[in-house]
Design an enzyme around this catalytic site. Sequence first.
Site, PDB file in Angstrom:
ATOM      1  N   GLU A  76     -17.416  12.024  28.349  1.00 15.75           N
ATOM      2  CA  GLU A  76     -17.382  13.254  29.064  1.00 15.75           C
ATOM      3  C   GLU A  76     -17.894  14.518  28.469  1.00 15.75           C
ATOM      4  OE1 GLU A  76     -15.482  14.085  32.592  1.00 15.75           O
ATOM      5  OE2 GLU A  76     -16.986  12.397  32.354  1.00 15.75           O
ATOM      6  N   ARG A  77     -18.401  15.439  29.118  1.00 17.48           N
ATOM      7  CA  ARG A  77     -18.654  16.764  28.635  1.00 17.48           C
ATOM      8  C   ARG A  77     -17.417  17.536  28.081  1.00 17.48           C
ATOM      9  NH1 ARG A  77     -21.371  16.036  32.983  1.00 17.48           N
ATOM     10  NH2 ARG A  77     -23.650  16.089  33.078  1.00 17.48           N
ATOM     11  N   LYS A  97     -18.253  12.705  42.445  1.00 17.78           N
ATOM     12  CA  LYS A  97     -17.491  11.882  41.805  1.00 17.78           C
ATOM     13  C   LYS A  97     -16.170  12.210  41.210  1.00 17.78           C
ATOM     14  CE  LYS A  97     -20.638  10.082  38.872  1.00 17.78           C
ATOM     15  NZ  LYS A  97     -21.837  10.768  39.229  1.00 17.78           N
TER      16      LYS A  97
END
Length: 395
Positions: A107-108, A81
């Site tokens: 998000e990381r 993705k």
Amino acid sequence: MEDRVGRGSLSRMFDVFGNALDREGEVSNVEWRTIHRAPLPLARRSTKSEVFETGIKAIDVLVPLERGGKAGLFGGAGVGKTVLLTEMIHNMIGHHEGVSLFCGIGERCREGEELYREMKQAGVLPNMVMVFGQMNEPPGSRFRVGHAALTMAEYFRDDERRDVLLLIDNIFRFIQAGSEVSGLMGQMPSRLGYQPTMGTELSRLEERISNTDTGAITSIQAVYVPADDFTDPAAVHTFSHLSASIVLSRKRASEGLYPAIDPLESSSKMATPGIVGQRHYRLAQEVRQTLAQYAELKDIIAMLGLEQLSSEDRNVVARARRLERFLTQPFFTTEQFTGLQGKLVGLDDALDGCERILRDEFTDYPESALYMIGSVDEAQKKAKSGKNADNTHES
């Protein structure tokens, strides 16, 4: 709650409060605006349907995107993705005179830092804004970061009258943050533990994404699908807002068919003769039909072998396998991993390639000649270079 908007936000990275995260000094030439804004009234929205070209064959042929529309990238963990999103940023900024806005929800930290570095190296940062509510932040920050990004996008659309590409990664994390906030408030959860207000919260975000006569916000949203279950309420609610659904398949990814877009599960409301034209519609239907026939024949091939099929069915299999390989594409953002130069393919070239494969022009070519190429003409060069290499090896 307010956020910074303005031309000075370009090439910068922000958190939900409008603080710069990139250590590039103070942000100038900006103003503060509330992030709680109403969607555009229907009278101001454009009613014209236009196709938004991405330069990615599988998307432009089978799942055409809408300018000012919302497209979803559905897939489990690790099917590509984020890679597809970053490729679209690269293609859009290079070929559309607009602004790209990347919104990372949950998000990381590593992914945000890597994306910033990659965009800087690719030279696309000057026309890009990044907003992050990262995984380690409180649920309230992650829940509101999407609204903050939309406020910035609305500034570029309405004040600067530019087209905006808004990429959201990941809309599931927005729903998840809402669920955490709902739990903290002591609300009674609904089905599968989601918050009872999920539909309203998602609508408040999604309905602000629209186009006017002067500019458009086109949104592409990654949607993590928990345990690959497309009946999960988060996926179902998101589906209802989209004009195109791009479904990524783990099976195709394992076969090396990148981008791993499932052509039979993916769909677009733009794929009608009145919008894309009669030829494009007919070819897309033929491609889907061929791939669907191949999917049905796979069980027979697995049990009895290819030899037991009729000559007509064998032709269908040959066409389908060549189409599958032609719809793969080397990406600019993965050049350092694959060693293959990225390709941007125009819609006419992509349609021409599909049409020629359906007419059996490439039956004498090995399937590998159509794998990871741009336009179909490259298959001839690849096949020739392959033959020359074989002749040299034999001699």
